[in-house]
Write a protein that holds these residues in place. Sequence first.
Motif, PDB file in Angstrom:
ATOM      1  N   GLY A   1       1.660  20.675  30.523  1.00 31.66           N
ATOM      2  CA  GLY A   1       0.490  21.534  30.605  1.00 31.66           C
ATOM      3  C   GLY A   1       0.318  22.394  29.378  1.00 31.66           C
ATOM      4  O   GLY A   1       1.066  22.294  28.400  1.00 31.66           O
ATOM      5  N   SER A   2      -0.674  23.266  29.430  1.00 31.22           N
ATOM      6  CA  SER A   2      -0.987  24.098  28.265  1.00 31.22           C
ATOM      7  C   SER A   2      -0.816  25.586  28.539  1.00 31.22           C
ATOM      8  O   SER A   2      -1.019  26.400  27.651  1.00 31.22           O
ATOM      9  CB  SER A   2      -2.432  23.825  27.816  1.00 31.22           C
ATOM     10  OG  SER A   2      -3.325  24.067  28.892  1.00 31.22           O
ATOM     11  N   ASN A   3      -0.446  25.948  29.761  1.00 29.30           N
ATOM     12  CA  ASN A   3      -0.256  27.355  30.106  1.00 29.30           C
ATOM     13  C   ASN A   3       1.217  27.659  30.309  1.00 29.30           C
ATOM     14  O   ASN A   3       2.004  26.775  30.625  1.00 29.30           O
ATOM     15  CB  ASN A   3      -1.017  27.688  31.399  1.00 29.30           C
ATOM     16  CG  ASN A   3      -2.509  27.511  31.240  1.00 29.30           C
ATOM     17  OD1 ASN A   3      -3.072  27.842  30.210  1.00 29.30           O
ATOM     18  ND2 ASN A   3      -3.144  26.967  32.265  1.00 29.30           N
ATOM     19  N   ASP A   4       1.567  28.938  30.141  1.00 26.80           N
ATOM     20  CA  ASP A   4       2.940  29.361  30.412  1.00 26.80           C
ATOM     21  C   ASP A   4       3.268  29.130  31.881  1.00 26.80           C
ATOM     22  O   ASP A   4       2.398  29.242  32.754  1.00 26.80           O
ATOM     23  CB  ASP A   4       3.122  30.840  30.075  1.00 26.80           C
ATOM     24  CG  ASP A   4       3.207  31.091  28.572  1.00 26.80           C
ATOM     25  OD1 ASP A   4       3.113  30.115  27.797  1.00 26.80           O
ATOM     26  OD2 ASP A   4       3.358  32.263  28.191  1.00 26.80           O
ATOM     27  N   THR A   5       4.522  28.837  32.143  1.00 27.87           N
ATOM     28  CA  THR A   5       5.018  28.628  33.501  1.00 27.87           C
ATOM     29  C   THR A   5       6.185  29.565  33.740  1.00 27.87           C
ATOM     30  O   THR A   5       7.070  29.687  32.904  1.00 27.87           O
ATOM     31  CB  THR A   5       5.483  27.164  33.682  1.00 27.87           C
ATOM     32  OG1 THR A   5       4.385  26.295  33.437  1.00 27.87           O
ATOM     33  CG2 THR A   5       6.012  26.935  35.082  1.00 27.87           C
ATOM     34  N   ARG A   6       6.158  30.239  34.893  1.00 29.62           N
ATOM     35  CA  ARG A   6       7.281  31.104  35.258  1.00 29.62           C
ATOM     36  C   ARG A   6       8.325  30.247  35.957  1.00 29.62           C
ATOM     37  O   ARG A   6       8.002  29.469  36.855  1.00 29.62           O
ATOM     38  CB  ARG A   6       6.813  32.231  36.170  1.00 29.62           C
ATOM     39  CG  ARG A   6       5.859  33.177  35.448  1.00 29.62           C
ATOM     40  CD  ARG A   6       5.406  34.269  36.341  1.00 29.62           C
ATOM     41  NE  ARG A   6       4.681  33.702  37.479  1.00 29.62           N
ATOM     42  CZ  ARG A   6       3.997  34.415  38.352  1.00 29.62           C
ATOM     43  NH1 ARG A   6       3.949  35.716  38.260  1.00 29.62           N
ATOM     44  NH2 ARG A   6       3.373  33.822  39.345  1.00 29.62           N
ATOM     45  N   VAL A   7       9.569  30.388  35.523  1.00 29.20           N
ATOM     46  CA  VAL A   7      10.667  29.633  36.121  1.00 29.20           C
ATOM     47  C   VAL A   7      11.807  30.571  36.487  1.00 29.20           C
ATOM     48  O   VAL A   7      11.993  31.617  35.869  1.00 29.20           O
ATOM     49  CB  VAL A   7      11.199  28.512  35.183  1.00 29.20           C
ATOM     50  CG1 VAL A   7      10.121  27.501  34.854  1.00 29.20           C
ATOM     51  CG2 VAL A   7      11.790  29.093  33.912  1.00 29.20           C
TER      52      VAL A   7
ATOM     53  N   GLU B   1      26.985  35.810  41.138  1.00 27.72           N
ATOM     54  CA  GLU B   1      26.158  34.660  40.783  1.00 27.72           C
ATOM     55  C   GLU B   1      25.153  35.055  39.715  1.00 27.72           C
ATOM     56  O   GLU B   1      24.901  36.238  39.479  1.00 27.72           O
ATOM     57  CB  GLU B   1      25.511  34.102  42.050  1.00 27.72           C
ATOM     58  CG  GLU B   1      26.598  33.513  42.946  1.00 27.72           C
ATOM     59  CD  GLU B   1      26.136  33.080  44.305  1.00 27.72           C
ATOM     60  OE1 GLU B   1      26.766  32.152  44.836  1.00 27.72           O
ATOM     61  OE2 GLU B   1      25.180  33.650  44.841  1.00 27.72           O
ATOM     62  N   SER B   2      24.600  34.066  39.038  1.00 28.22           N
ATOM     63  CA  SER B   2      23.718  34.304  37.900  1.00 28.22           C
ATOM     64  C   SER B   2      22.284  33.952  38.242  1.00 28.22           C
ATOM     65  O   SER B   2      22.019  33.056  39.047  1.00 28.22           O
ATOM     66  CB  SER B   2      24.159  33.447  36.704  1.00 28.22           C
ATOM     67  OG  SER B   2      25.482  33.757  36.348  1.00 28.22           O
ATOM     68  N   GLY B   3      21.361  34.625  37.559  1.00 26.20           N
ATOM     69  CA  GLY B   3      19.952  34.323  37.741  1.00 26.20           C
ATOM     70  C   GLY B   3      19.145  34.698  36.514  1.00 26.20           C
ATOM     71  O   GLY B   3      19.393  35.722  35.888  1.00 26.20           O
ATOM     72  N   ILE B   4      18.189  33.837  36.186  1.00 24.82           N
ATOM     73  CA  ILE B   4      17.301  34.069  35.043  1.00 24.82           C
ATOM     74  C   ILE B   4      15.867  33.876  35.518  1.00 24.82           C
ATOM     75  O   ILE B   4      15.554  32.896  36.185  1.00 24.82           O
ATOM     76  CB  ILE B   4      17.608  33.103  33.888  1.00 24.82           C
ATOM     77  CG1 ILE B   4      18.989  33.395  33.288  1.00 24.82           C
ATOM     78  CG2 ILE B   4      16.524  33.141  32.826  1.00 24.82           C
ATOM     79  CD1 ILE B   4      19.442  32.373  32.257  1.00 24.82           C
ATOM     80  N   PHE B   5      14.993  34.811  35.164  1.00 26.66           N
ATOM     81  CA  PHE B   5      13.555  34.673  35.362  1.00 26.66           C
ATOM     82  C   PHE B   5      12.958  34.606  33.962  1.00 26.66           C
ATOM     83  O   PHE B   5      13.247  35.447  33.119  1.00 26.66           O
ATOM     84  CB  PHE B   5      12.984  35.866  36.126  1.00 26.66           C
ATOM     85  CG  PHE B   5      11.483  35.842  36.212  1.00 26.66           C
ATOM     86  CD1 PHE B   5      10.863  35.176  37.263  1.00 26.66           C
ATOM     87  CD2 PHE B   5      10.697  36.452  35.258  1.00 26.66           C
ATOM     88  CE1 PHE B   5       9.473  35.136  37.355  1.00 26.66           C
ATOM     89  CE2 PHE B   5       9.317  36.405  35.331  1.00 26.66           C
ATOM     90  CZ  PHE B   5       8.704  35.748  36.386  1.00 26.66           C
ATOM     91  N   ALA B   6      12.125  33.611  33.698  1.00 27.39           N
ATOM     92  CA  ALA B   6      11.545  33.480  32.363  1.00 27.39           C
ATOM     93  C   ALA B   6      10.130  32.916  32.457  1.00 27.39           C
ATOM     94  O   ALA B   6       9.817  32.137  33.364  1.00 27.39           O
ATOM     95  CB  ALA B   6      12.400  32.570  31.486  1.00 27.39           C
ATOM     96  N   SER B   7       9.301  33.309  31.523  1.00 29.11           N
ATOM     97  CA  SER B   7       7.980  32.725  31.357  1.00 29.11           C
ATOM     98  C   SER B   7       8.051  31.851  30.113  1.00 29.11           C
ATOM     99  O   SER B   7       8.312  32.330  29.024  1.00 29.11           O
ATOM    100  CB  SER B   7       6.927  33.827  31.203  1.00 29.11           C
ATOM    101  OG  SER B   7       5.646  33.252  31.083  1.00 29.11           O
ATOM    102  N   LEU B   8       7.843  30.543  30.296  1.00 31.63           N
ATOM    103  CA  LEU B   8       8.006  29.572  29.202  1.00 31.63           C
ATOM    104  C   LEU B   8       6.685  28.879  28.915  1.00 31.63           C
ATOM    105  O   LEU B   8       5.900  28.634  29.804  1.00 31.63           O
ATOM    106  CB  LEU B   8       9.072  28.534  29.576  1.00 31.63           C
ATOM    107  CG  LEU B   8      10.446  29.096  29.938  1.00 31.63           C
ATOM    108  CD1 LEU B   8      11.333  27.976  30.467  1.00 31.63           C
ATOM    109  CD2 LEU B   8      11.083  29.748  28.728  1.00 31.63           C
TER     110      LEU B   8
END
Length: 188
Positions: free
Chosen positions: A114-120, A181-188
């Motif tokens: 796609g062409s938009n940022d995606t939150r993961v 435990e580990s966690g990452i929130f990112a907008s890619l």
Amino acid sequence: GVPDALADPTLELRGSNGTVILANDDWQSDPAQAAQLNALGLALQNPKESGVVATLQPGSYTAVLSGTNQTTGVGLMEIYDTNPAVNSQLANISTRGLVLASDNVMIGGFILGGSNDTRVVVRGIGPSLAEFGLSPVLVDPTLELRNSDGALLVSNDDWESDPAQAAQLTAFGLAPSDSKESGIFASL
């Protein structure tokens, strides 16, 4: 160049109730499946490798990669959306495996279209798996999110250590249940 590669993998696609939908050992053994893999440009390099093509309804599915006759080794499981024109969403990919050190860490790759940022959200779960009877479990997982060039974008050890990340994980209902435990929130 991968050491200890799984010599003869088998692949099963299972529905949410555990029923086998498709199974494959040696991707060319089913001519119809082989023709679809070829047409999609996803033909496998080795005739002992496994692959399936399926059109799936929204729901939960599990893909199981194992070695023929209980053999072991390093394997790679890939999932592709082969029809980007259809409005579908892959909502979650999860993997369970033995995490070792050095060249034997667990690696999960994904590609965003796609062409938009995606939150993961990416989570490294270990201690809470003991509640499900798994043993041994990774007692203090760490995560690194890297781009396609291998550059480190963000890392996390103990999901609550970054208050901004922790707030996002909590807001989305994806906060790990154990503080180690580990966690990452990112907008890619």
